[in-house]
Write a protein that holds these residues in place. Sequence first.
Motif, PDB file in Angstrom:
ATOM      1  N   HIS A  60       0.862  -1.183   0.000  1.00  0.00           N
ATOM      2  CA  HIS A  60       0.000   0.000   0.000  1.00  0.00           C
ATOM      3  C   HIS A  60       0.898   1.231   0.000  1.00  0.00           C
ATOM      4  O   HIS A  60       1.810   1.317   0.818  1.00  0.00           O
ATOM      5  N   ARG A 104       0.937   5.527  -0.077  1.00  0.00           N
ATOM      6  CA  ARG A 104       0.119   6.717   0.202  1.00  0.00           C
ATOM      7  C   ARG A 104       0.983   7.955   0.081  1.00  0.00           C
ATOM      8  O   ARG A 104       2.035   8.064   0.720  1.00  0.00           O
ATOM      9  N   TRP A 161      -2.940   2.504   8.587  1.00  0.00           N
ATOM     10  CA  TRP A 161      -4.130   1.679   8.794  1.00  0.00           C
ATOM     11  C   TRP A 161      -5.392   2.483   8.479  1.00  0.00           C
ATOM     12  O   TRP A 161      -6.295   1.989   7.809  1.00  0.00           O
ATOM     13  N   GLU A 162      -5.436   3.716   8.940  1.00  0.00           N
ATOM     14  CA  GLU A 162      -6.588   4.568   8.616  1.00  0.00           C
ATOM     15  C   GLU A 162      -6.678   4.794   7.111  1.00  0.00           C
ATOM     16  O   GLU A 162      -7.761   4.749   6.526  1.00  0.00           O
ATOM     17  N   TRP A 167      -5.611   2.752   4.823  1.00  0.00           N
ATOM     18  CA  TRP A 167      -6.041   1.490   4.223  1.00  0.00           C
ATOM     19  C   TRP A 167      -7.548   1.319   4.364  1.00  0.00           C
ATOM     20  O   TRP A 167      -8.222   0.855   3.442  1.00  0.00           O
ATOM     21  N   GLU A 168      -8.076   1.726   5.505  1.00  0.00           N
ATOM     22  CA  GLU A 168      -9.526   1.667   5.711  1.00  0.00           C
ATOM     23  C   GLU A 168     -10.258   2.579   4.725  1.00  0.00           C
ATOM     24  O   GLU A 168     -11.400   2.306   4.365  1.00  0.00           O
ATOM     25  N   ASN A 169      -9.612   3.660   4.300  1.00  0.00           N
ATOM     26  CA  ASN A 169     -10.193   4.621   3.361  1.00  0.00           C
ATOM     27  C   ASN A 169      -9.630   4.462   1.948  1.00  0.00           C
ATOM     28  O   ASN A 169      -9.746   5.367   1.130  1.00  0.00           O
ATOM     29  N   HIS A 170      -9.028   3.312   1.692  1.00  0.00           N
ATOM     30  CA  HIS A 170      -8.306   3.127   0.426  1.00  0.00           C
ATOM     31  C   HIS A 170      -9.147   3.396  -0.821  1.00  0.00           C
ATOM     32  O   HIS A 170      -8.681   4.096  -1.719  1.00  0.00           O
ATOM     33  N   GLU A 203      -9.362   7.127  -1.211  1.00  0.00           N
ATOM     34  CA  GLU A 203      -8.042   7.721  -1.443  1.00  0.00           C
ATOM     35  C   GLU A 203      -7.492   7.323  -2.810  1.00  0.00           C
ATOM     36  O   GLU A 203      -6.838   8.120  -3.469  1.00  0.00           O
ATOM     37  N   SER A 228      -2.222   0.595  -4.494  1.00  0.00           N
ATOM     38  CA  SER A 228      -1.749  -0.641  -3.896  1.00  0.00           C
ATOM     39  C   SER A 228      -1.519  -1.661  -4.999  1.00  0.00           C
ATOM     40  O   SER A 228      -2.099  -1.567  -6.077  1.00  0.00           O
ATOM     41  N   TRP A 264       0.708  -5.033   3.887  1.00  0.00           N
ATOM     42  CA  TRP A 264      -0.377  -5.616   4.684  1.00  0.00           C
ATOM     43  C   TRP A 264      -0.525  -7.092   4.343  1.00  0.00           C
ATOM     44  O   TRP A 264      -0.655  -7.454   3.191  1.00  0.00           O
TER      45      TRP A 264
END
Length: 165
Positions: A6, A8, A27-28, A30-33, A36, A44, A164
């Motif tokens: 991933h 960013r 992690w945040e 990734w939760e909003n991937h 984003e 990713s 991840w």
Amino acid sequence: MSIHMHMRAVAESEIRDDHTWLAAFMWEAWENHPAEYAAGIATSIDKVWDSVNDLYAAADGLDADAGRLWTLPIYGGRPVAHSADADPSNPPMGILEPSGVSQAAGFLASVSFDELWNVASAKLVWSGEDEAQVRREFLDHHRDLQGFYGRAAAAGHAVIRAVWA
């Protein structure tokens, strides 16, 4: 098992050089991937990122003056070490600073995918796979990375990477 690298883009001034903080930030992210990714600030690659790196390694044989810029899009930058109190389950992290992001973007903008593929495809297509489909997959990764790094470089951003699993 799902495993992803991933990436960013983020302003360098917003980064804390602390593995625990980076893990929480990523992690945040990734939760909003999906959001984003749509905004162009994240991307990713599934478990084939090492093979994408192998594709870029073919650049060594194409341009002796290119140096090792091909290493930047996937593994460039520096690893961020776990601190003594970090959660050992936190993923490996790396940071590519803005100058490296610009170099990665320049490499990706100037390299010919077709020339890379001609050199590297024998290593990337396994027996029984449909070469045209594998080529499309790598071309999609290449185009995605071109756009991602191009936008990050234009904004003067750094790139944080997490793996991840």
